[in-house]
Design a protein around this motif. Structure first.
Motif, PDB file in Angstrom:
ATOM      1  N   GLY A  78       0.827  -1.262   0.021  1.00  0.00           N
ATOM      2  CA  GLY A  78       0.006  -0.019   0.000  1.00  0.00           C
ATOM      3  C   GLY A  78       0.817   1.158  -0.051  1.00  0.00           C
ATOM      4  N   LEU A  79       0.424   2.314  -0.601  1.00  0.00           N
ATOM      5  CA  LEU A  79       1.098   3.688  -0.597  1.00  0.00           C
ATOM      6  C   LEU A  79       0.162   4.471  -0.268  1.00  0.00           C
ATOM      7  CD1 LEU A  79       3.919   4.763  -1.379  1.00  0.00           C
ATOM      8  CD2 LEU A  79       2.984   5.336  -3.682  1.00  0.00           C
ATOM      9  N   PRO A 131      -4.873   3.876 -14.034  1.00  0.00           N
ATOM     10  CA  PRO A 131      -4.682   5.294 -13.415  1.00  0.00           C
ATOM     11  C   PRO A 131      -5.651   5.766 -12.474  1.00  0.00           C
ATOM     12  CG  PRO A 131      -5.419   5.043 -15.539  1.00  0.00           C
ATOM     13  CD  PRO A 131      -5.130   3.731 -15.324  1.00  0.00           C
ATOM     14  N   GLN A 132      -5.220   6.912 -11.926  1.00  0.00           N
ATOM     15  CA  GLN A 132      -6.073   7.711 -11.125  1.00  0.00           C
ATOM     16  C   GLN A 132      -7.455   8.302 -12.035  1.00  0.00           C
ATOM     17  OE1 GLN A 132      -4.162  10.597  -9.159  1.00  0.00           O
ATOM     18  NE2 GLN A 132      -5.837  10.743  -7.293  1.00  0.00           N
ATOM     19  N   LEU A 174       0.228  -1.469 -10.945  1.00  0.00           N
ATOM     20  CA  LEU A 174       0.214  -0.268 -10.223  1.00  0.00           C
ATOM     21  C   LEU A 174      -1.154   0.165 -10.110  1.00  0.00           C
ATOM     22  CD1 LEU A 174       3.324   1.456 -11.690  1.00  0.00           C
ATOM     23  CD2 LEU A 174       3.306  -0.218  -9.943  1.00  0.00           C
ATOM     24  N   ALA A 175      -1.957   0.120  -9.062  1.00  0.00           N
ATOM     25  CA  ALA A 175      -3.349   0.747  -8.897  1.00  0.00           C
ATOM     26  C   ALA A 175      -3.351   1.923  -8.147  1.00  0.00           C
ATOM     27  CB  ALA A 175      -4.237  -0.372  -8.216  1.00  0.00           C
ATOM     28  N   ASP A 176      -3.776   3.003  -8.991  1.00  0.00           N
ATOM     29  CA  ASP A 176      -3.782   4.351  -8.362  1.00  0.00           C
ATOM     30  C   ASP A 176      -5.059   4.796  -7.977  1.00  0.00           C
ATOM     31  OD1 ASP A 176      -3.308   7.058  -7.604  1.00  0.00           O
ATOM     32  OD2 ASP A 176      -2.105   7.380  -9.299  1.00  0.00           O
ATOM     33  N   GLU A 177      -5.655   4.638  -6.672  1.00  0.00           N
ATOM     34  CA  GLU A 177      -6.994   4.866  -6.530  1.00  0.00           C
ATOM     35  C   GLU A 177      -7.997   4.157  -6.991  1.00  0.00           C
ATOM     36  OE1 GLU A 177      -7.665   6.987  -3.997  1.00  0.00           O
ATOM     37  OE2 GLU A 177      -5.858   8.362  -3.626  1.00  0.00           O
ATOM     38  N   PRO A 178      -7.817   2.853  -7.009  1.00  0.00           N
ATOM     39  CA  PRO A 178      -8.695   2.199  -8.189  1.00  0.00           C
ATOM     40  C   PRO A 178     -10.252   2.004  -7.508  1.00  0.00           C
ATOM     41  CG  PRO A 178      -7.304   0.445  -6.646  1.00  0.00           C
ATOM     42  CD  PRO A 178      -7.081   1.965  -6.324  1.00  0.00           C
ATOM     43  N   THR A 179     -10.355   2.379  -6.367  1.00  0.00           N
ATOM     44  CA  THR A 179     -11.893   2.209  -5.990  1.00  0.00           C
ATOM     45  C   THR A 179     -12.400   3.501  -5.601  1.00  0.00           C
ATOM     46  OG1 THR A 179     -10.902   2.144  -3.595  1.00  0.00           O
ATOM     47  CG2 THR A 179     -11.256  -0.100  -4.733  1.00  0.00           C
ATOM     48  N   SER A 180     -12.116   4.506  -5.912  1.00  0.00           N
ATOM     49  CA  SER A 180     -12.436   5.935  -5.666  1.00  0.00           C
ATOM     50  C   SER A 180     -13.761   6.164  -6.093  1.00  0.00           C
ATOM     51  CB  SER A 180     -11.394   6.994  -6.373  1.00  0.00           C
ATOM     52  OG  SER A 180     -11.241   7.008  -7.657  1.00  0.00           O
ATOM     53  N   ALA A 181     -14.186   5.418  -7.184  1.00  0.00           N
ATOM     54  CA  ALA A 181     -15.501   5.794  -7.630  1.00  0.00           C
ATOM     55  C   ALA A 181     -16.507   4.871  -7.166  1.00  0.00           C
ATOM     56  CB  ALA A 181     -15.402   6.185  -9.149  1.00  0.00           C
ATOM     57  N   LEU A 182     -16.159   3.972  -6.392  1.00  0.00           N
ATOM     58  CA  LEU A 182     -17.075   2.856  -6.511  1.00  0.00           C
ATOM     59  C   LEU A 182     -17.660   2.777  -4.769  1.00  0.00           C
ATOM     60  CD1 LEU A 182     -14.678  -0.084  -7.547  1.00  0.00           C
ATOM     61  CD2 LEU A 182     -16.075   1.268  -8.822  1.00  0.00           C
ATOM     62  N   LEU A 236      -0.889  -0.456  -4.160  1.00  0.00           N
ATOM     63  CA  LEU A 236      -1.965  -0.094  -4.201  1.00  0.00           C
ATOM     64  C   LEU A 236      -2.117   1.371  -3.650  1.00  0.00           C
ATOM     65  CD1 LEU A 236      -5.001  -0.818  -4.431  1.00  0.00           C
ATOM     66  CD2 LEU A 236      -5.219  -1.347  -2.053  1.00  0.00           C
ATOM     67  N   VAL A 237      -2.346   2.360  -4.281  1.00  0.00           N
ATOM     68  CA  VAL A 237      -2.438   3.903  -3.929  1.00  0.00           C
ATOM     69  C   VAL A 237      -3.581   4.239  -3.451  1.00  0.00           C
ATOM     70  CG1 VAL A 237      -1.902   6.057  -4.442  1.00  0.00           C
ATOM     71  CG2 VAL A 237      -0.379   4.468  -5.394  1.00  0.00           C
ATOM     72  N   SER A 238      -3.551   4.737  -2.209  1.00  0.00           N
ATOM     73  CA  SER A 238      -5.184   5.116  -1.618  1.00  0.00           C
ATOM     74  C   SER A 238      -4.849   6.061  -0.497  1.00  0.00           C
ATOM     75  CB  SER A 238      -5.866   4.162  -1.448  1.00  0.00           C
ATOM     76  OG  SER A 238      -7.122   4.447  -0.941  1.00  0.00           O
ATOM     77  N   HIS A 239      -5.500   6.798  -0.348  1.00  0.00           N
ATOM     78  CA  HIS A 239      -5.522   7.790   0.922  1.00  0.00           C
ATOM     79  C   HIS A 239      -6.587   7.375   1.960  1.00  0.00           C
ATOM     80  CE1 HIS A 239      -8.266   9.838  -1.756  1.00  0.00           C
ATOM     81  NE2 HIS A 239      -9.261   9.832  -0.551  1.00  0.00           N
ATOM     82  N   ASP A 240      -7.354   6.071   1.506  1.00  0.00           N
ATOM     83  CA  ASP A 240      -8.080   5.464   2.447  1.00  0.00           C
ATOM     84  C   ASP A 240      -7.559   4.655   3.280  1.00  0.00           C
ATOM     85  OD1 ASP A 240     -10.222   4.063   3.718  1.00  0.00           O
ATOM     86  OD2 ASP A 240     -11.198   3.518   1.895  1.00  0.00           O
TER      87      ASP A 240
END
Lengths: 335, 306, 736, 328
Positions: free
Chosen positions: D42-43, D105-106, D184-192, D217-221
């Motif tokens: 995670g990042l 991508p984000q 490289l998954a940049d915020e993959p779940t932001s719209a879900l 996995l990039v996320s601020h969550d």
């Protein structure tokens, strides 16, 4: 389905209204001119010093007013125009009296259609291909050079470019004739005839193709491409590692083709007013030249006739594009 | 639904937002885009030549036979002289001034007219949209060059430089208007507009508050394009002799140079000067608009001129 | 050297090499519309000066009233030079009649109410049908009965026409008119021709296309450009003229062709793709003069321009519009003009000069003798300076300086102009600009031509400049031919560069004189009426009306007629309704490469070198191949054409008329005694005088070096700009 | 093939945005990060701390004004072969993308081609490598879609016909369809919404299980990180300030920033007041001297403003903070 029907019906209504407004404007403008063709003709007779019976002049004047249909009040004249349009009788040409306008347009139309359809299509295709490729590789040297050329070429006044081309290719290197439409004696279809026609159309066509392909169409497709290129879906196509060819074909060209097709449709519709300056420079016998002559000779009927053709052409092109657009572009729906 | 900002304060606020937005764009683009800076410098040179330098002309350059004819460029006549005994340099400065006036008037009138009409049509929708678009379409389908020629001939007796700009405006607004409408329509789909509808803004409020900031960069690009369109339209009219031949514009200069066969007689300085100037104006405006559009990436830019 | 500089260097080198290569390419021809295998030397190529004919298949010469702008009749198609059946021609270089299909001049009854026309025996149409009195009678009646506006002249003037015998026609007129035959005599352009009865009978005069036209001339129409730019005529070897005059034209084909704008015409002539053209502006003429060493103009060597175009160009005033209704104002404006500057602006690079014409009369030698010299003292009283431009003309070897050093103009006299205006209540404002008597600023609008007759436009700008210098605001409004002719016709102008004074022959009535009578003045509603009518019904000039009345009962070349014209011209000078400057010089180029024996002044001046006039037939009948261009069917040494020059009219005594109309025609042998003889003699004298010419060295190659240099320079500039732009664009910008 | 094989190893990567006029945004500053086979890293960090830039750098998606100044990114191209990503040819790089390394991508809403159907956007990727029959390829695509809770019928749709969430899942399917070594998954779940988030999480875990795929996995969550990741790296102002096993980090955050982030999470049953971080992250164009976090740090010392703390190793944890100096 009924939504589609409503859509089609509303477009057709819009089309009809557009034509009506266009025709009205074209009717009004020449009639505002403080000049009239009868007096122009009388003045012309005076000015070339032809011997005329002084008493005959006045009767000539009166007769001409009647013949040119300039006697009635504007409303009658306007209704007359519509009556003529609906019966496809455009009236007699004034400058080439009494030949009907329809006949003269019929003579000029094939020339213009031949020349312009050909050169507009060529310049559109060429410009879009070069423009898209340059836009895609917009960091490459050739692309910058082409853009430079286009930016410089585009604003060069059209007339000057045509004269320079004529000077170079009809005089310095006399491979093309100076002007005209055809220089072959005798009728009948033959290879010579085709070659001759092509030779005469070559310079006018080049004068349309060069600024069109390397100027206008290049710049528009170049700009569109460079913009689309920065859009996420294209960038991502590259990031997916798709080959350039696929990106260019499936991602860029397809998305650029739509606005460019609209523009092409309108350009083709605009053919009916001819390429005025080109045809004047090269003495090319098309509609543009005819229209120019009509304007300087105050030939209302002719101006009406050609403008009407042009209005119909462009409106029809718009209508067809409107109707067909949803078929081409999946993102547009019938609204 | 209100059509105007509710109070004068609102109007001022909207105007303020617009101006602030404008100067922000300007500064930002100036900072980031080299093309924009180069274009701006060339354009500034043109403005200086046309507005400032031309007023220092030692004589009215439109008058004939004040200087020896047919001289090539020399220290005395930096751009040579014409067959009519006019100094090309001073004539050019006047021409730049008048051509720019034509261009700017057209740009101011036509592109703003197109902008407002397009935004109204797009924002209001419905019947108003239909009517406005039919009007716009009617102007799109009328063949423009022949009609311009007719109008120029018609108004010849009263023709002035600003009037020329106005006439050219007649055919310069429909395309931008269509484009603006298309942009507004697509903006309308976005959620934040819905928010602002629910929060009670009127049409004009929405237009200024929500659409304008998005359309503004595009509009700036369109302004520059309209300047170009006007200058080249005037040149086209002049070449066939229906501009104001006793005034000095770039087109009229070309007309006289062609009229005296400058091209074939080796008086290249006479013809080349206005042509190069038109090219430079174009290049500068192109660079400026490129700078702006790179900044904002408007998709419809080049379609502005059909 | 880094990559960018090497790019620039290579591109520059390429441009230069290309430019040099281009300049080395030899000039060739071969773009003319000719039947397969026809060599250049068989064809005479003449400019179709009209331009593109909208409908090249309509050869109906009568349907379009007058010379409708795009009808086929004007000289551009060759119809009136090669095909049309004319009764007479008038030789404009000596004002005499050349009977053609008619055997002799018309014979008028003593009261000028009838005339008899005798036709030549042995004239036939090109299909072999004889051309007889029946055709003439048919033509007159057909036109008279056709729906207006066709035949307005015939409707107004012809009471009846009938054939007295196979070759004699009697024409009865509505009112006395000693000049009726001018309708059917070629003066220059658009005269009436005889229609072949067997072709036209029963045809709708408006709709009949007459395609191909039935000719009575030495050529038949062979091919037509479907696009309307060119017309090819083929020699008719059985032409009646060949039998009657023994002459066969040398050229197997005559091609009338429109190459496009003036630049294209000039280029065509340097490529020897055009043998005769109408005119070019001096600057465009320069290109031809420099590049075509075989060039001939009015003279065989420079100065080339033909100085006697039949219309005096200048500035016309609308005499109904204040303040131009005052002759003092018109004179003041004349005195404000520096004629020398205008004159000098029209000196061509080949040293062609205009011939000054202060009177509305073209200064042919005969006219100078008949009008200018007798009126000289009267002119001088009005400020005429016969030596005003003499030095310029002499420097440039103008044709008239030695023989007639009397042609000048009103001398610039600003003091007098000032005084005349002040006396009329004009005064100068604080800025030195003139105010009208009512105190408003005086602004003059000059209407001038646009896109045609460019010389007139130049006059307008030159005069505007001088009037501005005198303190009047002047605006120049160029108009296309339609609006221009309209505003002239309805008198909708203040000042215009119209040409109300055209005169091809000594009998001034032929062109404009009738409009000098107030009885022909037509008041248009709300407007001043047409521009030339300065003698109006509201303010008639009785002596002028009297003169016109008397002239209408005087034979056109009688001494009394000339006296009357001189009287009228005096009144004209007093009132000065317009300012005649000069007939503008026409570069009526003729190419000596393929064809020779062109008319050149003074040694071989058998006809004015004007290819769009009907008379150009006489040139076409005279030119010979040079042998420089390959020939097959051209006649290398054609017999010269000899035609009689006769007086303009014959006036029968009552007895002669009786026998003519009553009985069989008398034997031919009417003696001609007119003033003409002396004049002719003087003209001949003029011709024999050897004009020493300083032959300017004709530069035989265009300065390609300069042109290539220019091309290269333009290329480099474009290249540099392109690269700069490219670089500027090339900088990458934030791509987020 | 050992489970501990390195799949990705980036060392001392520094990447800046050069904006002209000497303006330079230090988005990634001397960052090292490695990923092992089958590992989900995670990042985390606030917006604008350089996470996306780091992803772009790792993916070699470097276009001006972004510039990589130093550092090495090595990737396992085939088993046992580590290649330097930045020394690869364009062609080789293109070949490796999608198959070896792929990128979500984000804001993946707008990355689908609006003018072609979803089906052909999948087929394109198979076509790039060839060798797979179309029906076989489609079967794989359908399987993957099903795992993500998407209906097969979307294959015939155009992107604009799909909802935001469907589009995002489609992109995830696109990026994973070739089963690359690392995603490289940049915020993959932001719209879900939560339900679909769960689907994505399960899919990620399943792919990892089946193919040994590694993820960044990039996320601020932080909640997401807690659920999914094996290890977590925390970035602040262009630097990694703490790395460690996810469980360890969450149970005992060592860096004050980490502590702040974790404290801002709601806990089930917890009654503790949510303590967020006060203030905003610094401008990367002009970062504060010393420890970049010191202006916001509740425990800041004098030294913090003067000297930059090095990344110190504590077992398998790495932390950059002066507080821990000497605790080693």
């Amino acid at each position: 389905m009924s939504k589609l029907l409503i859509f089609i019906a509303s477009r057709i209504v819009a089309f009809v209204l557009t034509v009506v407004i266009g025709v009205t404007v074209v009717f009004i403008i020449p009639r505002l001119l403080p000049y009239n063709p009868v007096e122009a003709q009388i003045g012309f007779i005076y000015s070339i010093g032809q011997f005329y019976d002084p008493t005959a002049i006045e009767s000539l004047r009166q007769t001409l007013y009647e013949l040119y249909g300039l006697k009635g009040n504007p409303v009658e004249q306007y209704l007359g125009v519509w009556r003529r349009l609906l019966t496809l009788d455009l009236g007699p040409s004034i400058m080439s009296f009494p030949t009907p306008v329809a006949t003269l347009i019929g003579i000029a139309l094939p020339w213009t259609l031949g020349l312009l359809t050909f050169s507009v299509l060529i310049s559109w295709t060429l410009g879009n291909v070069i423009g898209t490729i340059s836009g895609f590789f917009n960091h490459k040297k050739f692309s910058k050079l082409l853009t430079g050329v286009a930016v410089v070429l585009y604003p060069v006044p059209y007339f000057i470019l045509a004269l320079v081309l004529m000077f170079t290719f009809a005089f310095l290197i006399p491979i093309f004739p100076l002007g005209g439409g055809i220089t072959i004696v005798g009728v009948g279809f033959s290879l010579d005839l085709v070659l001759n026609l092509a030779k005469h159309a070559a310079l006018p066509a080049i004068s349309i193709i060069i600024p069109g392909a390397l100027g206008w169409w290049f710049l528009s497709s170049f700009t569109l491409t460079s913009q689309k290129k920065t859009e996420d879906f294209v960038r991502y196509a590259e990031l997916k590692g798709l080959p350039n060819g696929v990106v260019l074909r499936r991602y860029l060209i397809r998305n650029i083709l739509m606005p460019q097709t609209t523009a092409l449709g309108l350009a083709l519709g605009g053919i009916f007013s001819g390429a005025l300056l080109t045809e004047v420079v090269y003495a090319y016998p098309g509609l543009g030249r005819l229209l120019y002559q009509a304007i300087i000779n105050n030939d209302y009927n002719m101006i009406m006739g050609i403008s009407l053709l042009s209005i119909l052409g462009v409106s029809l092109a718009t209508l067809l594009l409107d109707l067909l657009y949803p078929l081409i572009d999946p993102t547009v729906r019938y609204r | 639904m209100t059509l105007i900002p509710r109070t004068g304060v609102d109007a001022l606020k909207f105007l303020g937002i617009g101006l602030a937005r404008f100067s922000n764009i300007f500064l930002e683009v100036f900072r980031t885009s080299r093309a924009f800076r180069v274009g701006l410098v060339i354009f500034a040179v043109m403005i200086v030549l046309g507005v400032a330098v031309s007023s220092f002309s030692p004589f009215d350059p439109r008058r004939w036979y004040l200087v020896p004819p047919n001289r090539p460029p020399s220290p005395e006549f930096p751009l040579g002289t014409t067959t009519n005994g006019q100094d090309v340099f001073w004539l050019l400065t006047w021409s730049i001034k008048n051509s720019l006036i034509i261009g700017l008037i057209t740009a101011m009138v036509a592109s703003h007219f197109g902008l407002i009409l397009g935004m109204l049509a797009g924002a209001r929708g419905g019947l108003a949209d239909r009517i406005l678009m039919i009007m716009t379409d009617s102007f799109v389908v009328i063949p423009s060059l022949p009609t311009l020629i007719l109008l120029a001939v018609l108004l010849r007796d009263v023709m002035t430089i600003p009037l020329m700009g106005l006439i050219i405006s007649i055919f310069s607004w429909p395309w931008p208007s269509r484009q603006v409408r298309a942009m507004v329509l697509s903006l309308r789909e976005r959620e934040f507009i819905a928010t602002s509808i629910f929060s009670g803004y009127g049409v004009m409020g929405r237009v200024f508050r929500d659409y304008l900031p998005f359309i503004l960069p595009w509009h700036l690009v369109n302004l520059t394009n309209t300047v170009l369109f006007a200058i080249s339209s005037e040149a086209a009219l002049a070449v066939i002799g229906v501009s104001i031949l006793s005034e000095a514009t770039l087109g009229v200069m070309i007309y006289w140079a062609l009229n005296y066969s400058a091209l074939f007689r080796g008086l290249w300085w006479w013809l080349i000067s206005p042509v190069i100037t038109i090219i430079l104006i174009f290049v500068s405006l192109f660079l400026i608009s490129k700078g702006i559009s790179d900044y904002s990436n408007p998709r419809l830019r080049w379609q502005a001129r059909g | 050297m880094n990559r960018k500089t090497s790019y620039i260097a290579i591109s520059t080198a390429l441009v230069l090499v290309a430019a040099l290569a281009l300049s080395a390419v030899p000039v060739s021809y071969g773009q003319l519309p000719l039947p397969a295998g026809v060599p250049r030397g068989d064809v005479l190529v003449i400019e179709n000066h009209w331009g593109t004919y909208a409908n090249p298949n309509n050869w109906n010469p009568i349907a379009s009233p007058g010379v409708g702008p795009a009808s086929i009749a004007p000289g551009g198609s060759g119809y009136q030079q090669l095909c049309k059946a004319f009764l007479w021609y008038i030789n404009t270089s000596n004002s005499m009649l050349i009977p053609w299909i008619a055997a002799e001049p018309p014979i008028y009854s003593p009261d000028f109410t009838s005339l008899v026309v005798k036709l030549r025996d042995g004239v036939y149409w090109n299909d072999g049908t004889p051309l007889t009195a029946e055709d003439v009678v048919f033509t007159l009646k057909y036109l008279k009965e056709a729906p207006a506006p066709i035949g307005v002249n015939e409707k107004a003037s012809v009471k009846d026409a009938r054939a007295l015998d196979r070759l004699t026609v009697l024409i009865e007129l509505v009112s006395p008119n000693p000049r009726w035959h001018y309708f059917y005599a070629v003066i220059i352009y658009g005269a009436g021709g005889i229609l072949p009865k067997h072709v036209w009978q029963g045809k709708d005069p408006q709709k009949f296309e007459n395609n191909p036209p039935m000719c009575a001339g030495p050529y038949n129409l062979r091919a037509v450009d479907p696009a309307g730019n060119w017309f090819l005529w083929e020699r008719f070897d059985n032409w009646w003229g060949s039998k009657v005059f023994g002459v066969v034209p040398a050229a197997k084909y005559v091609l009338y062709i429109n190459h496009g704008p003036d630049e294209a015409k000039a280029l065509a002539m340097t490529k020897h793709e055009l043998d005769a053209l109408r005119t070019l502006l001096p600057e465009q003429a320069e290109l031809v003069i420099k590049n075509n060493p075989y060039l001939k103009g009015w003279r065989a060597s420079p100065p080339f321009a033909w100085p006697l175009d039949p219309c005096v160009k200048g500035i016309a005033f609308q005499t109904k519009t204040p303040p131009f209704d005052k002759r003092e104002v018109r004179w003041a404006l004349a005195y404000a003009i520096d004629y020398r500057t205008v004159y000098r602006a029209f000196v061509g690079i080949d040293r062609s000069t205009p011939t000054p014409a202060a009177l509305p009369v073209i200064p042919h030698a005969a006219d100078i003798e008949t009008y200018y010299i007798p009126l000289l003292n009267y002119l001088k009283d009005h400020g005429y300076d016969p030596e005003l431009v003499l030095d310029i003309a002499r420097e440039n070897n103008a044709w008239w300086v030695e023989k007639y050093p009397v042609l000048g103009w009103w001398k610039q006299d600003l003091a007098k102009a000032e005084q005349l205006l002040t006396a009329q209540g004009f005064r100068r404002g604080p800025d030195g600009k003139w105010l009208l008597p009512d105190g408003t600023p005086w602004t003059i609008e000059i209407k001038t031509t646009s896109g045609f007759e460019m010389e007139s436009q130049r006059i307008a700008f030159l005069v505007a400049d001088q009037w501005r210098a005198f303190g009047i605001d002047v605006k120049v409004t160029p108009l296309e031919s339609g609006p221009f002719s309209t505003s002239y016709s309805i008198g909708d102008f203040q000042v215009g560069t119209f040409w109300p004074g055209c005169s091809q022959i000594l009998d001034l009535y032929a062109n404009w004189f009738n409009r000098w009578s107030s009885k022909y003045w037509v008041q248009k509603k709300g407007e001043g009426g047409h521009g030339t009518g300065w003698n109006t019904k509201e303010a008639p000039i009785p002596e002028l009306d009297r003169i016109v009345d008397e002239l209408e009962r005087t034979a056109p070349d009688s001494p009394r007629a000339f006296e009357l014209y001189r009287e009228a011209l005096k009144i004209w000078v007093r009132d000065l309704p317009w300012l005649g400057f000069f007939p503008t010089p026409f570069y009526t180029f003729q190419d000596g490469y393929a064809w020779e024996n062109w008319p050149t002044f003074p040694e071989n001046y058998y006809m004015d070198p004007v290819s769009w006039w009907s008379q150009h037939l006489f040139v076409i009948l005279k030119v010979k191949p040079t042998g420089r261009a390959p020939t097959k069917d051209a006649i290398m040494d054609p017999k010269p054409l000899r035609v009689a020059n006769t007086p303009l009219v014959k006036i029968a005594s009552a007895a002669e008329w009786e026998s003519l109309v009553g009985g069989p025609p008398p034997a031919v042998g009417v003696t001609t005694v007119t003033l003409r003889e002396t004049v002719t003699q003087r003209v001949t004298e003029l011709r024999t005088q050897v004009v020493t010419q300083v032959q300017t060295q004709t530069v035989t190659t265009v300065d390609w070096g300069v042109l290539s240099g220019v091309a290269a320079a333009v290329g480099i500039v474009l290249l540099v700009v392109g690269i700069v732009v490219g670089r500027a664009l090339g900088r990458r910008r934030p791509a987020q | 093939m050992s489970v501990n094989t390195l799949v990705l190893d980036c060392r001392n990567v520094t990447a800046h945005y050069e904006l002209g006029y000497g303006v330079r945004v230090r988005a990634v500053d001397n960052v090292s990060l490695s990923v092992r086979r089958g590992e989900i890293v995670g990042l985390a960090g606030e917006s604008g701390c350089g996470k996306t830039t780091l992803m772009r750098t790792i993916y070699r998606d470097v276009t001006p004004p972004l510039r990589v100044l130093s550092g090495v990114v090595r990737l396992q191209a085939t088993d046992g072969e580590m290649v330097d990503l930045y020394s690869l040819s364009e062609a080789r790089l293109r070949e490796m993308r999608a198959k070896v390394i792929s990128y979500i991508p984000q804001g993946s809403m707008s990355v689908l081609n609006p003018t072609s159907r979803i089906r052909s956007q999948f087929i394109e990727i198979f076509q790039k490598y060839g060798g797979v029959r179309k029906d076989e390829a489609l079967r794989q695509v359908k399987d993957r879609l099903r795992e993500l809770g998407l209906r097969e019928s979307i294959l015939n749709s155009y992107p604009h016909q799909l909802s935001g969430g469907m589009r995002q899942r489609t992109v995830i399917a696109l990026a994973t369809i070739m089963n690359p070594r690392i995603v490289l998954a940049d915020e993959p779940t932001s719209a879900l919404d939560v339900v679909y988030q769960r689907g994505v999480v399960e899919m990620i875990q399943k792919i990892r299980e089946m193919y040994g795929t590694s993820f960044i996995l990039v996320s601020h969550d932080m909640g997401l990180h807690y659920q999914v990741t094996d290890r977590i790296a925390l970035m602040y102002a262009g630097k990694i300030i703490e790395v460690g096993k996810t469980d360890d980090v969450f149970s005992e955050p060592l860096h004050p920033y980490t502590e702040g982030l974790i404290n801002s999470l709601p806990r089930i049953g917890g009654s503790k007041r949510l303590e967020g971080l006060s203030g905003l992250p610094p401008s990367l164009a002009n970062p504060p001297p010393g420890c970049r976090f010191h202006p916001r740090c509740p425990y800041r010392m004098e030294k913090c403003a003067r000297e930059e703390p090095p990344l110190l190793k504590f077992g398998d944890r790495e932390v950059a903070c002066w507080l821990l100096e000497g605790k080693k």
